[in-house]
Design a protein around this motif. Structure first.
Motif, mmCIF file in Angstrom:
data_model
loop_
_atom_site.group_PDB
_atom_site.id
_atom_site.type_symbol
_atom_site.label_atom_id
_atom_site.label_comp_id
_atom_site.label_asym_id
_atom_site.label_seq_id
_atom_site.Cartn_x
_atom_site.Cartn_y
_atom_site.Cartn_z
ATOM 1 N N TYR A 52 -4.176 -6.628 36.716
ATOM 2 C CA TYR A 52 -5.235 -5.676 37.032
ATOM 3 C C TYR A 52 -4.664 -4.445 37.727
ATOM 4 C CZ TYR A 52 -7.891 -9.762 35.830
ATOM 5 O OH TYR A 52 -8.385 -10.851 35.152
ATOM 6 N N TYR A 59 -3.775 -13.143 36.101
ATOM 7 C CA TYR A 59 -4.246 -14.358 35.448
ATOM 8 C C TYR A 59 -3.237 -14.791 34.398
ATOM 9 C CZ TYR A 59 -6.711 -17.127 31.991
ATOM 10 O OH TYR A 59 -7.056 -18.111 31.104
ATOM 11 N N CYS A 102 -12.628 -4.337 32.874
ATOM 12 C CA CYS A 102 -12.218 -5.740 32.826
ATOM 13 C C CYS A 102 -13.177 -6.579 33.647
ATOM 14 C CB CYS A 102 -10.807 -5.884 33.370
ATOM 15 S SG CYS A 102 -9.635 -4.866 32.486
ATOM 16 N N GLY A 103 -13.499 -7.737 33.146
ATOM 17 C CA GLY A 103 -14.404 -8.622 33.870
ATOM 18 C C GLY A 103 -14.533 -9.950 33.184
ATOM 19 N N GLU A 104 -15.688 -10.557 33.303
ATOM 20 C CA GLU A 104 -15.930 -11.884 32.711
ATOM 21 C C GLU A 104 -15.672 -11.879 31.213
ATOM 22 O OE1 GLU A 104 -16.739 -14.302 35.933
ATOM 23 O OE2 GLU A 104 -17.013 -14.913 33.860
ATOM 24 N N SER A 105 -16.116 -10.831 30.552
ATOM 25 C CA SER A 105 -15.914 -10.708 29.114
ATOM 26 C C SER A 105 -15.336 -9.335 28.837
ATOM 27 C CB SER A 105 -17.242 -10.899 28.380
ATOM 28 O OG SER A 105 -17.058 -10.795 26.992
ATOM 29 N N THR A 106 -14.027 -9.286 28.735
ATOM 30 C CA THR A 106 -13.346 -8.003 28.598
ATOM 31 C C THR A 106 -13.262 -7.582 27.144
ATOM 32 O OG1 THR A 106 -12.023 -8.405 30.586
ATOM 33 C CG2 THR A 106 -11.158 -6.823 28.988
#
Length: 121
Positions: A52, A59, A102-106
Motif C-alpha cells: 500500500y 498482504y 484499494c480496499g475490500e474489493s480492489t
C-alpha cells in the motif's frame, strides 16, 4: 495513465531465489496500492502480494508467507518481489498491477506484460 514493466523472471532450481522488479512510469502517484499476481498454465490468476502506498502491513497469500517479500522504492518508482525457497508450484507468469483505489474489493487499473518464473525440481 500508468505504465508497468516487469523484469527479473527466469528459470531456477527448487530452493533458489529470484527478485522480480516492476518499474512504474506515468501518473504513479495515482496508485493507492500495487500488487503481484501470478497465473500458472490451466489455472486462474491469483494475487500473490499487495503493498500500500500509504504504508501499513503488506498482504501476501499463505502459500508464500515466509518465502516471498514485497517491497517498494518510491524514489525509483519500483516495486519488488523477493522470492526465496522457490518451489516448482511457484512456476507461473508473474504480473504486477496497480490500483487507484484499494480496499475490500480492489479493481486493478493497470497491468504489466508479465515475466515468466520457472522452478524445476
Amino acid at each position: 495513465q500508468v505504465q508497468l514493466v516487469e523484469s527479473g523472471g527466469g528459470s531456477v532450481e527448487a530452493g533458489g531465489s529470484l527478485r522480480l522488479s516492476c518499474r512504474a512510469s506515468g501518473l504513479t502517484a495515482s496508485m493507492d496500492c500495487m500488487g503481484w499476481f501470478r497465473q500458472a498454465p490451466g489455472k486462474a490468476r491469483e494475487v500473490v502480494a499487495v503493498i500500500y502506498s500509504g504504508g501499513g502491513m503488506p498482504y501476501s497469500i499463505d502459500s508464500v508467507k515466509g518465502r516471498f517479500t514485497i517491497s517498494q522504492d518510491n524514489a525509483r518508482n519500483t516495486m519488488y518481489l523477493q522470492m526465496n525457497s522457490l518451489k516448482p508450484e511457484d512456476t507461473a507468469m508473474y504480473y504486477c498491477a496497480g490500483a487507484r483505489t484499494c480496499g475490500e474489493s480492489t479493481t486493478w487499473d493497470y497491468w504489466g506484460q508479465g515475466t515468466q518464473v520457472t522452478v524445476s525440481s
